[in-house]
Scaffold this motif. Structure first.
Motif, PDB file in Angstrom:
ATOM      1  N   LEU A  45       5.653 -73.198  35.239  1.00 16.77           N
ATOM      2  CA  LEU A  45       5.482 -71.916  35.923  1.00 16.77           C
ATOM      3  C   LEU A  45       4.720 -70.924  35.043  1.00 16.77           C
ATOM      4  O   LEU A  45       3.926 -70.120  35.551  1.00 16.77           O
ATOM      5  CB  LEU A  45       6.841 -71.337  36.308  1.00 16.77           C
ATOM      6  CG  LEU A  45       7.608 -72.082  37.404  1.00 16.77           C
ATOM      7  CD1 LEU A  45       8.971 -71.448  37.620  1.00 16.77           C
ATOM      8  CD2 LEU A  45       6.817 -72.094  38.713  1.00 16.77           C
ATOM      9  N   LYS A  46       4.951 -70.978  33.742  1.00 13.33           N
ATOM     10  CA  LYS A  46       4.244 -70.066  32.848  1.00 13.33           C
ATOM     11  C   LYS A  46       2.755 -70.370  32.798  1.00 13.33           C
ATOM     12  O   LYS A  46       1.928 -69.467  32.617  1.00 13.33           O
ATOM     13  CB  LYS A  46       4.853 -70.157  31.441  1.00 13.33           C
ATOM     14  CG  LYS A  46       4.288 -69.126  30.476  1.00 13.33           C
ATOM     15  CD  LYS A  46       4.951 -69.203  29.111  1.00 13.33           C
ATOM     16  CE  LYS A  46       4.342 -68.174  28.172  1.00 13.33           C
ATOM     17  NZ  LYS A  46       4.953 -68.221  26.817  1.00 13.33           N
ATOM     18  N   ASN A  50       0.134 -67.990  39.324  1.00  9.80           N
ATOM     19  CA  ASN A  50       0.808 -66.768  39.743  1.00  9.80           C
ATOM     20  C   ASN A  50       1.134 -65.936  38.506  1.00  9.80           C
ATOM     21  O   ASN A  50       2.001 -66.290  37.708  1.00  9.80           O
ATOM     22  CB  ASN A  50       2.091 -67.121  40.508  1.00  9.80           C
ATOM     23  CG  ASN A  50       2.684 -65.922  41.222  1.00  9.80           C
ATOM     24  OD1 ASN A  50       2.662 -64.808  40.705  1.00  9.80           O
ATOM     25  ND2 ASN A  50       3.212 -66.157  42.417  1.00  9.80           N
ATOM     26  N   VAL A  53       4.865 -64.484  38.202  1.00 10.75           N
ATOM     27  CA  VAL A  53       5.836 -65.490  37.778  1.00 10.75           C
ATOM     28  C   VAL A  53       5.618 -65.855  36.309  1.00 10.75           C
ATOM     29  O   VAL A  53       6.588 -66.026  35.547  1.00 10.75           O
ATOM     30  CB  VAL A  53       5.733 -66.738  38.676  1.00 10.75           C
ATOM     31  CG1 VAL A  53       6.646 -67.846  38.173  1.00 10.75           C
ATOM     32  CG2 VAL A  53       6.082 -66.382  40.117  1.00 10.75           C
ATOM     33  N   SER A  54       4.367 -65.967  35.904  1.00 10.44           N
ATOM     34  CA  SER A  54       4.066 -66.306  34.515  1.00 10.44           C
ATOM     35  C   SER A  54       4.586 -65.228  33.562  1.00 10.44           C
ATOM     36  O   SER A  54       5.170 -65.540  32.516  1.00 10.44           O
ATOM     37  CB  SER A  54       2.556 -66.480  34.345  1.00 10.44           C
ATOM     38  OG  SER A  54       2.225 -66.762  33.005  1.00 10.44           O
ATOM     39  N   ALA A  56       7.039 -63.137  34.183  1.00  6.87           N
ATOM     40  CA  ALA A  56       8.503 -63.177  34.216  1.00  6.87           C
ATOM     41  C   ALA A  56       9.040 -64.288  33.307  1.00  6.87           C
ATOM     42  O   ALA A  56      10.032 -64.090  32.583  1.00  6.87           O
ATOM     43  CB  ALA A  56       8.987 -63.375  35.650  1.00  6.87           C
ATOM     44  N   CYS A  57       8.379 -65.450  33.303  1.00  6.38           N
ATOM     45  CA  CYS A  57       8.792 -66.542  32.419  1.00  6.38           C
ATOM     46  C   CYS A  57       8.595 -66.163  30.954  1.00  6.38           C
ATOM     47  O   CYS A  57       9.451 -66.460  30.102  1.00  6.38           O
ATOM     48  CB  CYS A  57       7.998 -67.809  32.746  1.00  6.38           C
ATOM     49  SG  CYS A  57       8.360 -68.514  34.369  1.00  6.38           S
TER      50      CYS A  57
END
Length: 262
Positions: A45-46, A50, A53-54, A56-57
């Motif tokens: 995800l990182k 997006n 999301v990246s 947030a990770c």
């Protein structure tokens, strides 16, 4: 006043020590399996497209890696209790371990994913492989193989950090040691025994990680087997050839030198 080691008072507590060691191993196993799975997802995800999301990770990884593990346990156990959410000590300790190891594993696996050449991914896309197969066969497996030693070291650190769970009265090995030494008043002997038990657990985790790596990474076995076969079929080394004339000349020079010396 002399002091001598006396381990006899600890003999009745061996079942208690083994129970604590088993709980420590169980906590570590659950945390490793769940934490690495979550960390792998966070690593992908990182690296995703997006940006929200990246970020947030990234924020999650930085928050976990820059706060003490003991504070994380206290936040889950005492902090959630102040909000009316009461967790058993085992659940709180394991959840803290999962959150912690997931962040470290995510960063380690992300570094492995970054090492995969882009041309290799583009070649897989040209072959028409699905995104899932590319992620699993082309990206994840080679990267995990590269960073597996770092992951193994993190597993050992997590097992040793489980001693922090004794601060919330989780009945793991260190908490058992605190109870035993308060009953027997043999602090040095108790913690010597616990140190050797942690050493044995570390060796066991290393062996399990090595065995799992040998099973998971088949390419290692194939390369090792091919190297052994090549070494077995290699012809023996032939000594360098010395011409007869050169040997005779050397012998003559030696004889002349000996005669002159005489």
């Amino acid at each position: 006043m002399g002091f001598s080691l006396n381990f006899a008072p600890l003999a009745p507590y061996w079942p208690v020590f083994l129970t604590g060691a088993w709980l420590t191993l169980k906590m570590t196993t659950v945390a490793i399996v769940v934490g690495v799975s979550i960390g792998t997802l966070i690593a992908f995800l990182k690296r995703g497209s997006n940006r929200a999301v990246s970020k947030a990770c990234s924020a999650y990884i930085e928050a976990v890696r820059n706060t003490p593990f003991l504070v994380q346990i206290f936040l889950l156990y005492f902090g959630l209790a102040s909000l009316g959410i009461h967790m058993p000590t085992f659940a709180a300790a394991v959840l803290a371990m999962i959150i912690n190891i997931a962040a470290y594993a995510a960063e380690i696996i992300r570094a492995g994913l970054e090492s995969v050449p882009k041309g290799q991914i583009e070649a897989a896309e040209c072959l028409g492989l699905s995104r899932w197969r590319i992620a699993w066969h082309v990206m994840l497996q080679p990267s995990i193989e590269r960073v597996y030693p770092a992951l193994t070291s993190q597993f050992l650190l997590m097992m040793q950090a489980s001693a922090m769970a004794s601060q919330i009265s989780a009945e793991e090995l260190t908490a058992i040691a605190n109870t035993v030494q308060s009953d027997t008043f043999r602090s040095l002997e108790t913690y010597i025994v616990v140190a050797f038990m942690y050493l044995a657990l570390s060796i066991l985790v290393k062996l399990l990680a090595w065995g799992f790596g040998e099973y998971l990474f088949k390419r290692r076995r194939i390369i090792r087997r091919a190297a052994l076969e090549a070494a077995r079929r290699r012809p023996p080394a032939i000594p360098p050839f010395k011409p007869v004339a050169a040997t005779a000349a050397t012998a003559a020079n030696t004889t002349t030198t000996t005669g002159s010396a005489s």
